[in-house]
Design an enzyme around this catalytic site. Structure first.
Site, PDB file in Angstrom:
ATOM      1  N   ASP A 153      55.451  37.402  79.824  1.00 18.98           N
ATOM      2  CA  ASP A 153      56.006  37.325  81.169  1.00 18.98           C
ATOM      3  C   ASP A 153      56.038  38.743  81.736  1.00 18.98           C
ATOM      4  O   ASP A 153      56.243  39.710  80.999  1.00 18.98           O
ATOM      5  CB  ASP A 153      57.412  36.728  81.104  1.00 18.98           C
ATOM      6  CG  ASP A 153      58.005  36.448  82.471  1.00 18.98           C
ATOM      7  OD1 ASP A 153      57.343  36.753  83.479  1.00 18.98           O
ATOM      8  OD2 ASP A 153      59.133  35.944  82.526  1.00 18.98           O
ATOM      9  N   CYS A 175      61.222  13.129  61.494  1.00 15.28           N
ATOM     10  CA  CYS A 175      60.659  14.487  61.521  1.00 15.28           C
ATOM     11  C   CYS A 175      60.285  14.926  60.113  1.00 15.28           C
ATOM     12  O   CYS A 175      61.010  14.656  59.148  1.00 15.28           O
ATOM     13  CB  CYS A 175      61.684  15.449  62.120  1.00 15.28           C
ATOM     14  SG  CYS A 175      61.127  17.169  62.195  1.00 15.28           S
ATOM     15  N   CYS A 233      59.652  18.261  59.364  1.00 17.09           N
ATOM     16  CA  CYS A 233      59.773  19.714  59.250  1.00 17.09           C
ATOM     17  C   CYS A 233      60.513  20.090  57.969  1.00 17.09           C
ATOM     18  O   CYS A 233      61.122  19.246  57.302  1.00 17.09           O
ATOM     19  CB  CYS A 233      60.497  20.291  60.469  1.00 17.09           C
ATOM     20  SG  CYS A 233      62.291  20.047  60.483  1.00 17.09           S
ATOM     21  N   CYS A 253      64.219  18.990  57.878  1.00 12.86           N
ATOM     22  CA  CYS A 253      64.463  17.559  57.698  1.00 12.86           C
ATOM     23  C   CYS A 253      63.989  17.058  56.341  1.00 12.86           C
ATOM     24  O   CYS A 253      64.574  16.113  55.793  1.00 12.86           O
ATOM     25  CB  CYS A 253      63.792  16.775  58.819  1.00 12.86           C
ATOM     26  SG  CYS A 253      64.557  17.055  60.445  1.00 12.86           S
ATOM     27  N   HIS A 290      63.764  23.228  63.144  1.00  7.27           N
ATOM     28  CA  HIS A 290      63.710  21.819  63.554  1.00  7.27           C
ATOM     29  C   HIS A 290      63.499  21.666  65.057  1.00  7.27           C
ATOM     30  O   HIS A 290      62.638  20.895  65.489  1.00  7.27           O
ATOM     31  CB  HIS A 290      64.972  21.055  63.149  1.00  7.27           C
ATOM     32  CG  HIS A 290      65.000  19.710  63.799  1.00  7.27           C
ATOM     33  ND1 HIS A 290      64.197  18.668  63.364  1.00  7.27           N
ATOM     34  CD2 HIS A 290      65.637  19.261  64.920  1.00  7.27           C
ATOM     35  CE1 HIS A 290      64.367  17.632  64.171  1.00  7.27           C
ATOM     36  NE2 HIS A 290      65.223  17.966  65.129  1.00  7.27           N
TER      37      HIS A 290
END
Length: 377
Positions: A91, A304, A306, A309, A335
């Site tokens: 940015d 999930c 990940c 999880c 997560h």
């Protein structure tokens, strides 16, 4: 002419494509984790690689002030300095500078501001912002623009839009198309006036920028207004260039943007909320600090895969959070970022298979309060 975007599939206005960068092709729609100072808070590059993030975002204002863009350049640009092999978008720092209010002065040359760190005086010009981003060697650079404050009147917004356009053309002149591997995106503005939004797009899109962003949304307006301006603005952007909605937002905001034809998104929400204990799941938001999770042996999100999880129970995640353990920040952030990336990947697959409308409806059902607010209910 360099091809920066390839459109692969379309379902209604929603698009699945590829953004081509010097550090790899990026399948879109895509969500970009925010690494403001060269680090996505609480997670390491190997965590980001594990969840399949192809691109992250950095910020020119913060990296210019500390550690300095020239130091970053001496250490291999932001990729080498941060040991990040994927793509990076930076940015311009315009939003941060204009958030300083009493600490900055706007003039035709650029914006003069005082550092929030030590009060030292600095000047950002369209040309210097490009130079700083070239030192950072980001794959996608953003032009300097003025982010109009929410509630600004028509006259102020119109003057600001014209200044943003002049600054954008100066940035393009300082970095001609095809002269460097870094891509340069323009930022359309216009506040909350649809005719000014259209004027900004017409002025900027007449020039050969590598992509176009929508700036100045999610700055305090209600959800219905946000969605209205996304829907009216996105389709006006060139179809053969990447479309980027800056700083937005929740999972439903993102899917709503995709429905309007947006390709790229960023927001601090998944990592900021992770540190506050608010987690996004396939069945909606939960606050992990709630007592109901104290003895819950189930995974955070059964849908999930990940690391968080797969490995830890809700009870353990709650324990970490209420104990103020730093590991809570990392596991929660892994997560939430996984979830946001999963949302855009599911959206992409739905577009390819021609069922995006159903996917959008599914997301509205997960976040009914937001959907109602967006509809103006």
């Amino acid at each position: 002419m360099t091809t920066t975007y390839t459109l692969q599939h379309q379902d209604g206005a929603a698009r699945a494509g590829i953004v081509h960068t010097a550090h790899g092709d990026i399948q879109t729609p895509i969500f970009m984790p925010v690494g403001t100072v060269g680090s996505v808070k609480a997670v390491a590059p190997d965590d980001l690689a594990a969840i399949g993030a192809p691109i992250i975002l950095g910020n020119t204002y913060h990296l210019y002030l500390r550690p300095g863009d020239e130091l970053v350049a001496r250490h291999g640009g932001l990729h080498g300095f941060a040991s990040w092999p994927g793509a990076i978008l930076t940015d311009s720092g315009g939003f941060q500078v204009f958030s300083l209010n009493s600490l900055r002065k706007i003039r035709e040359e650029g914006v003069e501001f005082r550092s929030h760190l030590d009060g030292s005086k600095h000047l950002f010009t369209p040309e210097s912002v490009v130079r700083i981003q070239r030192n950072l060697n980001s794959d996608i650079m953003m032009v300097l623009d003025e982010c109009v404050p929410y509630g600004a009147d028509y006259s102020y917004t119109e003057r600001s839009l014209e200044l943003t356009t002049r600054w954008a053309l100066r940035a393009r002149a300082a970095c001609p198309a095809g002269s460097v591997p870094n891509l340069l995106f323009a930022i359309t503005q216009g506040g909350f006036f649809k005719d000014l939004r259209t004027r900004s797009i017409e002025q900027l899109c007449a020039h050969d920028f590598d992509g176009f962003a929508i700036g100045g949304l999610s700055v305090g307006e209600d959800k219905h207004t946000l969605y209205e301006f996304i829907d009216s603005t996105a389709p006006q952007l060139p179809a053969d260039k990447p479309r980027y909605l800056m700083g937005v937002g929740t999972p439903l905001d993102i899917v709503t943007g995709i429905a309007a034809g947006i390709d790229m998104f960023d927001c601090v929400l998944p990592t900021r909320n992770a540190r506050n204990g608010t987690l996004y799941t396939s069945v909606g938001k939960i606050n992990i600090k709630r007592r109901e999770f104290a003895e819950d042996d189930g995974p955070l999100d059964p849908g999930c895969n990940c690391y968080t999880c797969r490995t830890f129970s809700r009870a353990y995640l709650r324990h970490l959070y209420v104990s103020k353990e730093l590991l809570s920040f990392r596991l929660n952030s892994i997560h939430n970022l996984t979830y946001f990336l999963s949302v855009v990947r599911q959206a992409r697959q739905a577009i390819i298979e021609g069922r995006f409308r159903d996917f959008h409806a599914h997301m509205c059902a997960i976040y009914p309060d937001e959907a109602a607010a967006g509809a103006g209910a």
